[in-house]
Design a protein around this motif. Structure first.
Motif, short mmCIF file in Angstrom:
data_model
loop_
_atom_site.label_atom_id
_atom_site.label_comp_id
_atom_site.label_asym_id
_atom_site.label_seq_id
_atom_site.Cartn_x
_atom_site.Cartn_y
_atom_site.Cartn_z
N THR A 37 -1.28 9.86 3.29
CA THR A 37 -0.20 8.87 3.41
C THR A 37 -0.59 7.78 4.40
N PHE A 38 -1.15 8.20 5.57
CA PHE A 38 -1.56 7.21 6.57
C PHE A 38 -2.64 6.29 5.99
N TYR A 39 -3.58 6.88 5.26
CA TYR A 39 -4.65 6.10 4.63
C TYR A 39 -4.07 5.09 3.63
N ASN A 40 -3.18 5.57 2.76
CA ASN A 40 -2.61 4.69 1.73
C ASN A 40 -1.76 3.57 2.34
N ASP A 41 -1.08 3.88 3.44
CA ASP A 41 -0.16 2.91 4.05
C ASP A 41 -0.86 1.91 4.98
N HIS A 42 -2.01 2.30 5.54
CA HIS A 42 -2.60 1.47 6.61
C HIS A 42 -4.01 0.96 6.34
N TYR A 43 -4.72 1.54 5.38
CA TYR A 43 -6.08 1.05 5.10
C TYR A 43 -5.97 -0.02 4.01
N SER A 44 -5.82 -1.25 4.47
CA SER A 44 -5.59 -2.36 3.55
C SER A 44 -6.39 -3.59 3.99
N PRO A 45 -6.95 -4.33 3.02
CA PRO A 45 -7.68 -5.56 3.37
C PRO A 45 -6.76 -6.61 4.00
N GLN A 46 -5.44 -6.44 3.81
CA GLN A 46 -4.48 -7.41 4.36
C GLN A 46 -4.50 -7.43 5.89
N ILE A 47 -4.91 -6.31 6.51
CA ILE A 47 -4.97 -6.28 7.99
C ILE A 47 -6.41 -6.07 8.46
N ALA A 48 -7.38 -6.48 7.60
CA ALA A 48 -8.80 -6.27 7.93
C ALA A 48 -9.49 -7.58 8.24
#
Length: 436
Positions: free
Chosen positions: A173-184
């Motif tokens: 869940t943490f991976y799906n919610d926070h690993y995003s190119p939008q905040i990379a």
């Protein structure tokens, strides 16, 4: 330096480094410990640890063997406010190394077996940290300054209680919610030109993800008058001392940087007043120092040392004397001259290695700095006056605003601590009040 953007919006800042045939890259996600709920402390770090394990394509052993052959490394780690993927590679093997990095990032296996091992290793590290007085002092100090309802106040790896309860579903869940190119965003240092590097970074271009909500910090506690917070460590040969307060956020050329210059003489170098007193003159400690430490959200001023148990109370007195005297009288003309020279020479060597260049680019990107900020810092270093530094010392070094944390053998040190005249609050290693 050069700037570019991948098709999915990831901002890239790069620099050419022709001295070695290597490449170093840092991909930064603006999500870390502060994004995890209090009941799931350690989740960001455990999620990052799981991305260092197997993928859906290959086992961790296969990936590690391949990286050894390539002479490269791919590593995930989470801290208070971010998660970082760090890649190092020989230039000739960069494609293959980046391919492994993308595989780890985008195709984690999240196997039960890997999870059980990573969780067990984390719990072992947490138990090990409990035996380290320095870690206890750091955690208790953070909890007092920033409060128990801010997740970053705790150890990055979490607590035994919270990590024991974490599940593989929590990690997914943490991976799906926070690993995003939008905040990379990414910084890269290489001997290859921008076009070649951007082509290779294409392995991350297909990555998609939703936007991630920024987590607000909870209000920090009111500290009130200066007190000693004592944590008992029976039989400890040394006491860990932390004296300090909340201070400025990071700022490359404003008051934060100027205060770094101001503190240099007090506790920012080996020949500082604090170290010369506690180490060279008294022989109480192997090293004592002080400094400002800030990021975009909060900052601290801390003076600290591990000192001989029998010298605990007098070490606090010596810290107080040095800080008070510096706040009252500031530095001398010879100290100002030495500070300019020492920092000038050190800064000249600060951007030589690929790692240092990576850190430099990272600072520009994270803090949205002008690329000439180092020149501006040099101007400040060479022109700031003794009066300006003295004013900063008097403004930021009021010892009466500071808390004192001591981790040591209570039976030995309490009688002398009592004589210092502070209220003494006894805490356990988790920062909980022990009612006397």
């Amino acid at each position: 330096t050069w700037r570019a953007e991948l098709d999915n919006g990831i901002e890239i800042l790069g620099a050419l480094n022709a001295e070695t045939p290597t490449a170093a890259l840092q991909l930064r996600l603006e999500a870390g410990q502060r994004n995890e709920p209090l009941e799931k402390l350690g989740l960001a770090a455990l999620t990052a640890a799981m991305l260092n394990e197997s993928t859906t394509e290959r086992s961790n052993e296969e990936l590690s063997t391949e990286l050894q052959k390539l002479g490269g490394s791919v590593r995930f780690a989470a801290s208070n406010n971010e998660t970082m993927l760090t890649v190092r590679s020989l230039s000739e093997n960069l494609d293959a190394t980046l391919s492994i990095a993308a595989e780890r990032l985008l195709q984690p296996a999240f196997s039960e077996e890997d999870f059980a091992r990573a969780k067990a290793q984390t719990l072992q590290s947490i138990r090990q940290s409990k035996t380290q007085p320095a870690t206890t002092a750091d955690v208790v100090y953070q909890l007092i300054l920033f409060g128990k309802d801010n997740s970053f106040s705790y150890l990055n790896m979490g607590t035994e209680e919270t990590v024991s309860r974490l599940t593989l579903d929590d990690v997914k869940t943490f991976y799906n919610d926070h690993y995003s190119p939008q905040i990379a965003s990414a910084v890269v240092v290489s001997d290859q030109p921008q076009e070649a590097i951007m082509e290779k970074l294409g392995v991350f271009a297909e990555w998609q993800g939703a936007s991630v909500e920024m987590v607000e910090l909870n209000e920090f506690p009111k500290l009130g008058k200066a007190r000693i917070y004592l944590v008992d460590k029976p039989g400890a040969a040394q006491s860990e001392i932390r004296i300090g307060k909340r201070a400025m956020k990071y700022d490359a050329t404003g008051e934060y940087y100027q205060s770094y210059l101001m503190n240099f003489t007090l506790g920012g170098m080996f020949n500082s007043r604090i170290n010369l007193n506690l180490r060279e003159d008294k022989g109480y400690s192997y090293g004592a120092f002080s400094g400002f430490n800030g990021n975009r959200y909060y900052g601290t001023f801390t003076a600290q040392a591990a000192v001989r148990t029998d010298a605990t109370a007098d070490s606090i007195v010596q810290f107080e004397n040095e800080i008070r005297s510096y706040a009252d009288s500031g530095l001398t003309e010879p100290e100002l001259t030495f500070m300019r020279k020492a920092i000038g020479q050190r800064d000249a060597r600060n951007y030589e290695t690929p790692s240092q260049k990576l850190g430099f680019l990272s600072r520009i990107l994270v803090h949205d700095l002008d690329e000439g900020f180092v020149d501006e810092q040099n101007d400040i270093l060479n022109t700031i006056s003794e009066d300006e530094l003295d004013k900063l010392a008097s403004q930021h070094l009021n010892i009466d605003d500071m808390i004192i944390v001591v981790v040591g053998d209570k039976e030995t040190i309490l009688p002398e601590l009592n004589e210092l005249g502070y209220e003494i609050v006894e805490l356990d290693a988790a920062g909980n009040n022990i009612a006397s």
